[in-house]
Design a protein around this motif. Structure first.
Motif, PDB file in Angstrom:
ATOM      1  N   PHE A 481      27.102 -36.288 -14.057  1.00 22.79           N
ATOM      2  CA  PHE A 481      27.453 -35.693 -12.544  1.00 22.79           C
ATOM      3  C   PHE A 481      26.211 -36.501 -11.552  1.00 22.79           C
ATOM      4  CE2 PHE A 481      30.679 -33.506 -13.667  1.00 22.79           C
ATOM      5  CZ  PHE A 481      31.686 -33.083 -12.770  1.00 22.79           C
ATOM      6  N   GLY A 482      24.740 -37.394 -12.884  1.00 24.45           N
ATOM      7  CA  GLY A 482      23.971 -37.699 -12.633  1.00 24.45           C
ATOM      8  C   GLY A 482      22.418 -37.069 -11.776  1.00 24.45           C
ATOM      9  N   LEU A 483      22.620 -35.198 -12.599  1.00 26.05           N
ATOM     10  CA  LEU A 483      21.818 -35.009 -12.215  1.00 26.05           C
ATOM     11  C   LEU A 483      20.326 -34.628 -13.078  1.00 26.05           C
ATOM     12  CD1 LEU A 483      20.646 -31.936 -10.543  1.00 26.05           C
ATOM     13  CD2 LEU A 483      21.986 -30.950 -12.701  1.00 26.05           C
ATOM     14  N   GLU A 484      19.275 -35.399 -12.737  1.00 25.98           N
ATOM     15  CA  GLU A 484      18.204 -35.113 -13.161  1.00 25.98           C
ATOM     16  C   GLU A 484      17.266 -34.093 -14.172  1.00 25.98           C
ATOM     17  OE1 GLU A 484      15.581 -36.924 -10.645  1.00 25.98           O
ATOM     18  OE2 GLU A 484      16.636 -38.129 -10.283  1.00 25.98           O
ATOM     19  N   PRO A 485      17.530 -33.821 -15.444  1.00 29.55           N
ATOM     20  CA  PRO A 485      16.634 -33.161 -16.002  1.00 29.55           C
ATOM     21  C   PRO A 485      15.701 -32.221 -14.927  1.00 29.55           C
ATOM     22  CG  PRO A 485      16.637 -34.235 -17.222  1.00 29.55           C
ATOM     23  CD  PRO A 485      16.722 -34.954 -16.195  1.00 29.55           C
ATOM     24  N   ASP A 486      14.683 -32.611 -13.905  1.00 26.81           N
ATOM     25  CA  ASP A 486      14.016 -32.191 -13.430  1.00 26.81           C
ATOM     26  C   ASP A 486      14.385 -31.544 -12.511  1.00 26.81           C
ATOM     27  OD1 ASP A 486      10.960 -32.540 -14.726  1.00 26.81           O
ATOM     28  OD2 ASP A 486      11.311 -34.604 -12.975  1.00 26.81           O
ATOM     29  N   ARG A 487      15.423 -31.881 -11.803  1.00 24.56           N
ATOM     30  CA  ARG A 487      16.408 -30.926 -10.583  1.00 24.56           C
ATOM     31  C   ARG A 487      16.933 -29.677 -11.090  1.00 24.56           C
ATOM     32  NH1 ARG A 487      21.249 -33.621  -6.961  1.00 24.56           N
ATOM     33  NH2 ARG A 487      21.132 -31.854  -5.322  1.00 24.56           N
ATOM     34  N   LEU A 488      17.476 -29.989 -12.294  1.00 22.00           N
ATOM     35  CA  LEU A 488      17.733 -29.172 -12.657  1.00 22.00           C
ATOM     36  C   LEU A 488      16.538 -27.512 -12.902  1.00 22.00           C
ATOM     37  CD1 LEU A 488      20.581 -27.034 -14.005  1.00 22.00           C
ATOM     38  CD2 LEU A 488      19.800 -28.307 -16.484  1.00 22.00           C
ATOM     39  N   GLY A 489      15.286 -27.620 -13.317  1.00 17.54           N
ATOM     40  CA  GLY A 489      14.428 -26.753 -13.722  1.00 17.54           C
ATOM     41  C   GLY A 489      14.063 -26.438 -12.594  1.00 17.54           C
ATOM     42  N   ARG A 490      14.137 -27.072 -11.652  1.00 15.56           N
ATOM     43  CA  ARG A 490      14.236 -26.360  -9.830  1.00 15.56           C
ATOM     44  C   ARG A 490      15.197 -25.514  -9.158  1.00 15.56           C
ATOM     45  NH1 ARG A 490      12.256 -31.636  -8.903  1.00 15.56           N
ATOM     46  NH2 ARG A 490      14.182 -32.164  -7.710  1.00 15.56           N
ATOM     47  N   LEU A 491      16.383 -25.883  -9.439  1.00 12.42           N
ATOM     48  CA  LEU A 491      17.464 -25.436  -9.489  1.00 12.42           C
ATOM     49  C   LEU A 491      17.016 -23.670 -10.069  1.00 12.42           C
ATOM     50  CD1 LEU A 491      20.709 -28.051  -9.452  1.00 12.42           C
ATOM     51  CD2 LEU A 491      19.568 -26.831  -7.134  1.00 12.42           C
ATOM     52  N   LEU A 492      16.676 -23.944 -11.238  1.00  9.08           N
ATOM     53  CA  LEU A 492      17.015 -22.470 -11.678  1.00  9.08           C
ATOM     54  C   LEU A 492      16.033 -21.999 -11.816  1.00  9.08           C
ATOM     55  CD1 LEU A 492      18.669 -24.125 -15.309  1.00  9.08           C
ATOM     56  CD2 LEU A 492      19.307 -22.619 -14.160  1.00  9.08           C
ATOM     57  N   GLY A 493      14.891 -22.233 -10.569  1.00  9.52           N
ATOM     58  CA  GLY A 493      13.674 -22.284 -10.849  1.00  9.52           C
ATOM     59  C   GLY A 493      12.675 -21.511 -11.899  1.00  9.52           C
ATOM     60  N   LEU A 494      12.699 -22.705 -12.387  1.00  8.49           N
ATOM     61  CA  LEU A 494      11.541 -22.599 -13.770  1.00  8.49           C
ATOM     62  C   LEU A 494      10.538 -23.047 -13.436  1.00  8.49           C
ATOM     63  CD1 LEU A 494      14.165 -24.356 -16.413  1.00  8.49           C
ATOM     64  CD2 LEU A 494      13.567 -22.292 -16.283  1.00  8.49           C
ATOM     65  N   PRO A 495       9.429 -22.951 -14.049  1.00  9.90           N
ATOM     66  CA  PRO A 495       7.793 -23.079 -13.752  1.00  9.90           C
ATOM     67  C   PRO A 495       7.786 -24.765 -14.018  1.00  9.90           C
ATOM     68  CG  PRO A 495       7.794 -21.475 -15.369  1.00  9.90           C
ATOM     69  CD  PRO A 495       9.256 -22.040 -15.377  1.00  9.90           C
ATOM     70  N   ALA A 496       7.165 -25.028 -13.031  1.00 11.02           N
ATOM     71  CA  ALA A 496       6.629 -26.384 -12.666  1.00 11.02           C
ATOM     72  C   ALA A 496       6.140 -27.194 -14.142  1.00 11.02           C
ATOM     73  CB  ALA A 496       5.698 -26.924 -11.278  1.00 11.02           C
ATOM     74  N   GLY A 497       7.474 -28.489 -14.049  1.00 17.50           N
ATOM     75  CA  GLY A 497       6.440 -29.386 -15.218  1.00 17.50           C
ATOM     76  C   GLY A 497       7.097 -28.814 -16.722  1.00 17.50           C
ATOM     77  N   SER A 498       8.006 -27.339 -16.921  1.00 18.90           N
ATOM     78  CA  SER A 498       7.878 -27.316 -17.931  1.00 18.90           C
ATOM     79  C   SER A 498       9.320 -27.633 -18.403  1.00 18.90           C
ATOM     80  CB  SER A 498       9.465 -25.772 -17.322  1.00 18.90           C
ATOM     81  OG  SER A 498       9.703 -26.636 -16.727  1.00 18.90           O
ATOM     82  N   VAL A 499      10.551 -28.446 -17.816  1.00 17.65           N
ATOM     83  CA  VAL A 499      11.003 -29.747 -18.175  1.00 17.65           C
ATOM     84  C   VAL A 499      10.246 -30.611 -17.942  1.00 17.65           C
ATOM     85  CG1 VAL A 499      13.730 -30.860 -16.808  1.00 17.65           C
ATOM     86  CG2 VAL A 499      12.814 -28.749 -16.443  1.00 17.65           C
ATOM     87  N   GLY A 500       9.548 -31.014 -17.916  1.00 21.85           N
ATOM     88  CA  GLY A 500       8.816 -32.736 -18.241  1.00 21.85           C
ATOM     89  C   GLY A 500       8.221 -32.419 -19.479  1.00 21.85           C
ATOM     90  N   PHE A 501       8.242 -30.726 -19.134  1.00 22.21           N
ATOM     91  CA  PHE A 501       6.779 -30.646 -21.063  1.00 22.21           C
ATOM     92  C   PHE A 501       8.301 -30.820 -21.599  1.00 22.21           C
ATOM     93  CE2 PHE A 501       6.269 -27.661 -24.126  1.00 22.21           C
ATOM     94  CZ  PHE A 501       4.570 -28.233 -24.566  1.00 22.21           C
ATOM     95  N   GLY A 502       9.119 -29.981 -21.760  1.00 20.60           N
ATOM     96  CA  GLY A 502      10.577 -30.863 -22.676  1.00 20.60           C
ATOM     97  C   GLY A 502      10.553 -31.505 -23.492  1.00 20.60           C
ATOM     98  N   LEU A 503      10.731 -32.335 -22.280  1.00 15.78           N
ATOM     99  CA  LEU A 503      11.252 -33.900 -22.396  1.00 15.78           C
ATOM    100  C   LEU A 503      10.040 -34.739 -22.765  1.00 15.78           C
ATOM    101  CD1 LEU A 503      12.703 -35.331 -19.322  1.00 15.78           C
ATOM    102  CD2 LEU A 503      13.932 -35.579 -21.440  1.00 15.78           C
ATOM    103  N   ALA A 504       8.248 -34.527 -22.733  1.00 16.23           N
ATOM    104  CA  ALA A 504       7.955 -34.967 -23.534  1.00 16.23           C
ATOM    105  C   ALA A 504       7.629 -34.666 -25.109  1.00 16.23           C
ATOM    106  CB  ALA A 504       6.678 -34.965 -22.144  1.00 16.23           C
ATOM    107  N   VAL A 505       8.220 -33.615 -25.192  1.00 17.15           N
ATOM    108  CA  VAL A 505       7.757 -32.935 -26.593  1.00 17.15           C
ATOM    109  C   VAL A 505       9.168 -33.418 -27.532  1.00 17.15           C
ATOM    110  CG1 VAL A 505       8.130 -30.905 -27.919  1.00 17.15           C
ATOM    111  CG2 VAL A 505       6.345 -30.848 -25.842  1.00 17.15           C
ATOM    112  N   GLY A 506       9.915 -33.442 -26.735  1.00 19.92           N
ATOM    113  CA  GLY A 506      11.150 -34.003 -26.982  1.00 19.92           C
ATOM    114  C   GLY A 506      10.916 -35.506 -27.321  1.00 19.92           C
ATOM    115  N   SER A 507      10.590 -36.111 -26.866  1.00 21.05           N
ATOM    116  CA  SER A 507      10.082 -37.585 -27.033  1.00 21.05           C
ATOM    117  C   SER A 507       9.666 -37.830 -28.546  1.00 21.05           C
ATOM    118  CB  SER A 507       9.371 -38.305 -25.768  1.00 21.05           C
ATOM    119  OG  SER A 507       8.855 -39.591 -26.552  1.00 21.05           O
ATOM    120  N   TYR A 508       8.067 -36.931 -28.489  1.00 15.87           N
ATOM    121  CA  TYR A 508       7.785 -36.652 -29.101  1.00 15.87           C
ATOM    122  C   TYR A 508       8.234 -36.549 -31.030  1.00 15.87           C
ATOM    123  CZ  TYR A 508       3.683 -38.379 -26.524  1.00 15.87           C
ATOM    124  OH  TYR A 508       2.551 -39.131 -25.609  1.00 15.87           O
TER     125      TYR A 508
END
Length: 727
Positions: A481-508
């Protein structure tokens, strides 16, 4: 099969019994298996063969039990050269998808359903492999990099392509995914030394699967090219027709796999072969037409951050993969709920777990390839990141691994107390009156037994890990549905940067997994110690034939088991009997060999297994092929001249029919299977012997061919062979 020296062709006249030893997954040298410093190969080649001690080279070359020693070394059959070992790493997801098929449960409808789902998942792995290479060649290189003429070295020198139109660049660089498929075809087509009667008669099936997978790979690549042209405003009658034909090829390929028994049945084999070959030829023609249509289309392409249409194709492929995995997990969990949930590894669960690992590794490989290539070319810095489906794949891999680690840790902690209680009871039964000063040694023994009994607690971990497939399905739907991971984090009320941190850790994390597997492949080839710990993955994975993915490594059992059958037959013709001794996975090779022996040979054969996973693991992991019924047939065919030695400290091997622990109920004396298992106390004692400084060591999964208990079992079975009327 020819023997190397004439002096051995007549057998060893002084010995009427031959003790033929087969090692396990450790790939031990023949000197170690035979316990002799000087051995020579008498049959086979450098990958696998039969060895005997060199007579007269040192004291003790003559076995004290009066038997002729011989060893079969097969450890190099699954691997071989460094290049071959690394290819096993790259083909690991395909290999695991094959293993999953052989783990199907026993039950009406469930077995065929698991086979169909595993084969469809294997086909999806091929599609995702092509899509990841297409992401590198078409999206990152042809569209993003060469499209803006900013490619770093060495791609900056591709001036011929930089000056060409977009369609021509795409058509030329689309040859890279084609070359990758050819490479897979070559890696999976390694020819082994031919044998007269291979164990698995699957080559016709592999040919059909190969045609289907090649046709699918080409059709997926055509779909990417045609969707890019259509999404870029270039939809024409020719492109519509080619898209329709491409869709038809994909539907036929899926249909050939989705109909139970269509590829395997003798009545439909000829029609299935013709259909598969026809659809492959049709895929060749469509690919040529699609490449030409894109290359000759001189109309302009609208600007786009990434290759038009590529993201949706990848999203649908990943969504289909996760949907198949969820259905497979649901099927085996349903079968588990209907069966005996008290078993250590309930039958059928392994199919979903191994399939989930295969899918996770394939996602890690593909996403890491696209991620790292895009970063190398600098396209993601300009165009806002990698394709959205790969972002969700990386995040799903991170969540899946994190949840798996937490589950494993929780299971370890929650099962620790009951495992220690059971281990303490076993230790107390073995050493009811421990001498003073043995407290520390008893604690080590209890700890070893408790660790070994973790295998008995894998049921809940398997159930939970299979259920984690829902994570991938959820992320696949969100990506579609084209939803970006960062946008999902904002919709769920997660701390800023938490999804980006997960993406970075997942990439490594994905990069680390790929690097670890490559290093593991090298170390497994070059380091015997490391191979002993990871060899079970390669040896067990390549043991099973290619019944799901044709690009996986071929089965070494096709050679090993027939070689053993031929050699046992030759020895039985020249000697009064043959004692087969199999450690760990070697016991599985010997069990299958026994099932193929002629009746007149079986009468002169006895079997000694030790550290064997046949009953504890294989009968539960592969219930349709190595179940208790098959194991009983092995015993019946050799007149129950079979002993199995096992230790409570062994995390792999165990009993096959009955544990015979102290305090267990007496088995049925009329059942010969109840006399097969012999439990060995480990260690023999908890205090040093007279004249020694340390107590006897824990043996665990070690073979122990020279241990007193092993030699006693040899003498008993040799006596049965020499006196057929002896019980």
């Amino acid at each position: 099969m020819s023997e190397g020296t004439p002096s051995h062709r007549g057998g060893l006249a002084p010995h009427d019994i031959v003790e033929l030893r087969v090692h396990g997954v450790s790939g031990a040298r023949p000197e170690r298996v035979l316990g002799r410093a000087h051995v020579q190969q008498i049959a086979g080649d450098s990958s696998g063969g039969f060895h005997r001690p060199v007579s007269g080279r040192q004291p003790g070359d003559t076995d004290p039990d009066g038997v002729a020693l011989e060893a079969y070394r097969w450890g190099d059959l699954p691997s071989g050269t460094v290049a071959r070992t690394l290819s096993l790493v790259l083909l690991l997801p395909f290999m695991l998808s094959n293993v999953a098929v052989w783990m199907r449960p026993v039950g009406r409808g469930s077995g065929s359903g698991v086979t169909v789902l595993c084969r469809l998942l294997a086909l999806n792995l091929t599609a995702l492999f092509v899509l990841s290479i297409a992401g590198v060649a078409l999206d990152s290189l042809a569209w993003r990099c060469l499209g803006v003429a900013r490619c770093p070295a060495p791609f900056a020198g591709m001036v011929e392509l930089e000056g060409r139109q977009v369609g021509q660049r795409l058509a030329v660089l689309a040859l890279l995914p084609v070359a990758a498929v050819v490479l897979l075809r070559l890696l999976g087509a390694r020819r082994r030394r031919p044998v007269a009667h291979p164990l698995w008669a699957v080559e016709p099936l592999v040919g059909r699967l190969r045609a289907i997978h090649v046709a699918t790979a080409l059709a997926v690549l055509d779909l990417v090219l045609l969707e890019a042209r259509s999404s870029g405003g270039g939809r024409t009658t020719a492109s519509i027709v080619l898209l329709a034909l491409t869709g038809a090829v994909l539907l036929v390929c899926v249909g050939l796999l989705a109909v139970p028994g269509l590829l395997d049945g003798a009545a439909t084999a000829r029609a299935a072969t013709w259909t598969a070959e026809t659809v492959r030829v049709l895929a060749y023609g469509i690919s040529v037409a699609a490449f030409a249509a894109v290359a000759l289309d001189e109309r302009g392409w609208p600007p786009s951050p990434g290759l038009p249409g590529y993201g949706p194709v990848v999203s649908w492929a990943m969504l289909g993969q996760m949907a198949l995995l969820v259905v497979l997990s649901g099927l085996v969990l349903w079968h588990y709920a209907r069966g005996d949930r008290r078993s250590a590894l309930p039958t059928g669960l392994g199919a979903a777990v191994v399939a989930a690992i295969a899918v996770g590794l394939a996602g890690a490989f593909s996403s890491d390839l696209v991620y790292q290539t895009g970063n190398l070319l600098g396209g993601y810095e300009r165009d806002g990141g990698p394709p959205l489906p790969y972002q969700w794949t990386v995040l799903a891999f991170f969540l899946h691994v994190s949840a798996g680690v937490l589950l494993c840790g929780a299971l370890t902690l929650t099962s620790r107390a009951p495992r220690w209680r059971a281990a303490a009871a076993i230790t107390a039964g073995d050493f009811p009156s421990p001498p003073p000063g043995a407290a520390e040694q008893l604690k080590q023994v209890t700890r070893a037994i408790a660790r070994a009994r973790f295998t008995e607690r894998l049921a809940m971990l398997s159930v939970a890990y299979a259920a984690l497939a829902a994570i991938g399905l959820t992320t696949g739907v969100l990506g579609l549905f084209g939803l970006e991971p960062d946008r999902l984090g904002r919709l769920l009320g997660l701390p800023a940067g938490s999804v980006g941190f997960g993406l970075a850790v997942g990439s490594y994390l994905t990069a680390s997994v790929v690097l670890a597997l490559l290093l593991g492949g090298i170390l497994a080839y070059r380091t015997a110690w490391f191979r002993r710990h990871v060899g079970i993955l390669w040896d067990l994975g390549t043991f099973w034939p290619r019944a799901a993915h044709p690009f996986a490594p071929p089965s070494y059992a096709d050679r090993a088991v027939p070689e053993l059958v031929d050699r046992i037959t030759q020895l039985a013709e020249r000697h009064a009997g043959v004692l087969l001794c199999g450690h760990s996975h070697g016991s599985a090779l010997l069990a299958l060999a026994v099932l193929r022996l002629p009746p007149e040979v079986r009468q002169r054969v006895a079997l000694l297994t030790y550290g064997s996973p046949l009953g504890r693991l294989y009968a539960r992991l592969f219930p349709a092929y190595l179940n208790q019924g098959v194991l009983r047939e092995v015993g019946e065919r050799i007149g129950w001249r079979w002993l199995n030695l096992w230790r409570d400290t062994d995390p792999v091997g165990g009993w096959i029919f009955a544990a015979h622990r102290p305090g267990d109920s007496s088995p049925d004396p009329s059942d010969p299977a109840m006399r097969v298992d012999r439990r060995l106390r480990d260690p023999r004692d908890v205090l040093p012997r007279p004249g020694e400084r340390r107590p006897p060591p824990l043996r665990g999964h070690q073979p122990g061919e020279n241990d007193p208990e092993f030699r006693a079992a040899v003498r008993e079975l040799v006596g049965r062979l020499r006196d057929p009327g002896r019980c």
